[in-house]
Design an enzyme around this catalytic site. Structure first.
Site, PDB file in Angstrom:
ATOM      1  N   ASP A 138      -2.441  10.353  -1.853  1.00 20.32           N
ATOM      2  CA  ASP A 138      -2.753   9.311  -2.820  1.00 20.32           C
ATOM      3  C   ASP A 138      -3.201   9.885  -4.161  1.00 20.32           C
ATOM      4  O   ASP A 138      -3.046   9.221  -5.182  1.00 20.32           O
ATOM      5  CB  ASP A 138      -3.835   8.386  -2.261  1.00 20.32           C
TER       6      ASP A 138
ATOM      7  N   GLN B  41      -1.867   1.788  10.207  1.00 13.86           N
ATOM      8  CA  GLN B  41      -0.630   1.892   9.432  1.00 13.86           C
ATOM      9  C   GLN B  41       0.412   2.747  10.138  1.00 13.86           C
ATOM     10  O   GLN B  41       1.614   2.560   9.942  1.00 13.86           O
ATOM     11  CB  GLN B  41      -0.911   2.468   8.041  1.00 13.86           C
TER      12      GLN B  41
ATOM     13  N   ARG C 102      -7.590  -0.880  -6.818  1.00 18.37           N
ATOM     14  CA  ARG C 102      -7.914   0.195  -5.880  1.00 18.37           C
ATOM     15  C   ARG C 102      -8.124   1.477  -6.685  1.00 18.37           C
ATOM     16  O   ARG C 102      -7.313   1.796  -7.556  1.00 18.37           O
ATOM     17  CB  ARG C 102      -6.819   0.393  -4.828  1.00 18.37           C
TER      18      ARG C 102
ATOM     19  N   ASN D 191      -5.914  11.614   1.017  1.00 20.33           N
ATOM     20  CA  ASN D 191      -4.945  10.832   1.789  1.00 20.33           C
ATOM     21  C   ASN D 191      -5.735   9.968   2.764  1.00 20.33           C
ATOM     22  O   ASN D 191      -6.970  10.038   2.826  1.00 20.33           O
ATOM     23  CB  ASN D 191      -3.969  11.754   2.523  1.00 20.33           C
ATOM     24  N   LYS D 192      -5.040   9.160   3.531  1.00 22.20           N
ATOM     25  CA  LYS D 192      -5.688   8.233   4.450  1.00 22.20           C
ATOM     26  C   LYS D 192      -6.717   8.943   5.325  1.00 22.20           C
ATOM     27  O   LYS D 192      -6.507  10.070   5.759  1.00 22.20           O
ATOM     28  CB  LYS D 192      -4.633   7.551   5.321  1.00 22.20           C
TER      29      LYS D 192
ATOM     30  N   ARG E 261       0.864  -1.172   0.000  1.00 30.01           N
ATOM     31  CA  ARG E 261       0.000   0.000   0.000  1.00 30.01           C
ATOM     32  C   ARG E 261       0.907   1.230   0.000  1.00 30.01           C
ATOM     33  O   ARG E 261       2.112   1.123   0.130  1.00 30.01           O
ATOM     34  CB  ARG E 261      -1.009   0.020   1.153  1.00 30.01           C
ATOM     35  N   GLY E 262       0.303   2.389  -0.205  1.00 22.10           N
ATOM     36  CA  GLY E 262       1.070   3.591  -0.460  1.00 22.10           C
ATOM     37  C   GLY E 262       1.095   3.831  -1.957  1.00 22.10           C
ATOM     38  O   GLY E 262       1.485   2.947  -2.733  1.00 22.10           O
ATOM     39  N   ALA E 263       0.659   5.016  -2.378  1.00 19.41           N
ATOM     40  CA  ALA E 263       0.453   5.271  -3.802  1.00 19.41           C
ATOM     41  C   ALA E 263       1.668   4.967  -4.676  1.00 19.41           C
ATOM     42  O   ALA E 263       1.558   4.244  -5.675  1.00 19.41           O
ATOM     43  CB  ALA E 263      -0.015   6.718  -4.009  1.00 19.41           C
TER      44      ALA E 263
END
Length: 338
Positions: free
Chosen positions: A224, A183, A89, A234-235, A55-57
Site C-alpha cells: 500500500d 480478503q 484512507r 501492507n495488510k 480496496r487495494g492501493a
C-alpha cells in the site's frame, strides 16, 4: 478479469467510468454475489473507499481519479472534493498520487481514463516480470488480495500468477485468510477460482507450518506504500510472513507499481497506519467473538522492514531493496509518474 456469471464467462473491470458515474464491483459482497456500487458524487466516492466497497492501493487511486473527474463535471467545489476524498484512507499512497495527478491535469475525464489505463497496463507488466520468477510446479504464498479487484485488472501480486498459469505453468497458491476482513479467503480465492488456478485457503497462523515443512517455494504480496529504503506497508499480518520466509530461506517478493512508492519517506517509520473499527475484529457474520464488554485493537496494516524483502516486482523490472535508487531515477524520468 474473468468472471463467471450464471454459467457464462465474462470479462469485467473492478472500477470504471460510465455516464458520468463511477461504477465499482462491491467487494464487500464477494464471493456470495457480484453487485455494482454506483457513485454519483464525492461523498459517494469517500464512502466507497472508506467502507471498502473498493480496496487495494491502485484501485483506490483509480477510484479517486474517476471521482474527481465526475466532481468537476458536476461543478462541485473542487477544494472540498479533494479534501473529502483524500481523507478517506491514510495509508495507500496511490490515493494521493492519483489526486495530485488529477490536480495537475485539471480534473479532466480524459486524464482519469488515462490514469486507469496506465495503472492497468503497468500491472500487466508487473505480471510479465514476475512470471520470470515462477517455475512450473511452484507453490506460492500470498497474503490479502492483490489481484484484479485491487487494481482495475490483472492485479499486482496475482498478475505474475495469472501470466504463469496462462503460459502453461502448473502452480499452486496458498491463500492466507487475512483476518479480520478475510480478503484472502473471500477475494483472492474467488479470483483464483475464476482463473482456474489451483489454491487452498489457510489460516493466517498456518503459514509457518507450511514454510517449515518446505511446502512453499516463494511468497508474493502487494503493498500500500513503499518508503525510499524499501520498508513497506501492507495488510496486517504481512510482517510476520516476511520474517518467517526469511527464517526458512524462502524468497519474499513485493509486487507494486511505481505509484505505490513514496520516496519522500526515508523509511517505514513515517508511514501512517490506519486503525479501523474494533468491531471488524469482534464481529463475524453478526456474531460477537469474546466477552460482550471486551475491546479490540484493529490496525489495518503493518510495516515490513526492507531487510526481509528479496526484491520488488515493478513495471520497470525487478529491484532488490539496495537498488531502489535506480528505480527512483526511472520513475523520475517517467512523465506519467511525475
Amino acid at each position: 478479469m474473468k468472471v463467471n456469471i450464471n454459467g457464462e464467462s465474462r470479462s469485467i473491470l473492478a472500477v470504471w467510468y460510465e455516464d458520468n458515474q463511477v461504477k465499482l464491483i462491491d467487494q464487500r459482497k464477494i464471493p456470495e454475489s457480484i453487485e455494482i456500487y454506483t457513485a454519483n458524487n464525492s461523498d459517494d466516492i469517500y464512502y466507497a473507499i472508506k467502507n471498502m466497497v473498493v480496496r487495494g492501493a491502485p484501485a483506490i487511486g483509480v477510484t479517486a481519479a474517476y471521482g474527481l473527474a465526475m466532481a468537476f463535471k458536476n461543478k462541485e467545489d473542487m477544494d472540498k472534493s479533494v479534501k473529502t476524498i483524500s481523507s478517506s484512507r491514510p495509508t495507500a499512497y496511490d490515493l494521493f498520487k492519483a489526486i495530485d495527478y488529477m490536480k495537475s491535469n485539471k480534473f479532466s475525464e480524459s486524464a482519469a481514463r488515462r490514469y486507469a489505463l496506465e495503472i492497468t497496463e503497468r500491472s500487466r507488466k508487473i505480471g510479465e516480470y514476475g512470471n520470470s520468477l515462477i517455475k512450473s510446479d511452484d507453490r506460492i504464498l500470498t497474503h490479502c488480495n492483490a489481484g484484479a479487484l485491487a487494481v482495475v485488472d490483472w492485479g499486482t501480486a496475482l498478475a505474475p500468477m495469472r501470466i504463469a498459469h496462462d503460459s502453461g505453468k502448473k502452480i499452486f497458491v496458498y491463500v492466507d485468510e487475512t483476518r479480520p476482513r478475510l480478503q484472502g479467503a473471500k477475494l483472492t480465492a474467488w479470483e483464483l477460482q475464476q482463473e482456474g488456478i489451483d489454491y487452498s485457503i489457510i489460516a493466517d497462523n498456518a503459514a509457518g507450518h507450511f514454510m517449515k515443512n518446505k511446502d512453499i517455494d516463494l511468497a508474493i504480496v502487494g503493498a500500500d506504500r513503499i518508503a525510499a529504503n524499501g520498508d513497506f506497508a501492507n495488510k496486517i499480518g504481512t510482517y510476520e510472513k516476511a520474517v518467517l520466509a526469511k527464517v526458512n530461506n524462502i524468497p519474499f517478493y513485493v509486487a507494486a507499481p511505481g505509484s505505490t512508492f513514496d520516496f519522500s519517506l526515508k523509511s517505514g517509520d513515517g508511514i501512517p497506519i490506519e486503525e479501523r473499527d474494533e468491531n471488524e475484529v469482534l464481529m463475524v457474520n453478526n456474531s460477537r467473538l469474546g466477552p460482550v464488554e471486551g475491546h479490540a485493537k484493529n490496525p489495518a496494516f503493518d510495516v515490513t522492514p526492507h531487510e526481509y524483502v528479496t526484491a520488488f516486482i515493478t513495471e520497470y523490472g525487478i529491484f532488490r531493496p539496495e537498488e531502489l535508487k535506480k528505480l527512483y531515477n526511472l520513475i523520475q524520468d517517467d512523465l506519467f509518474m511525475r
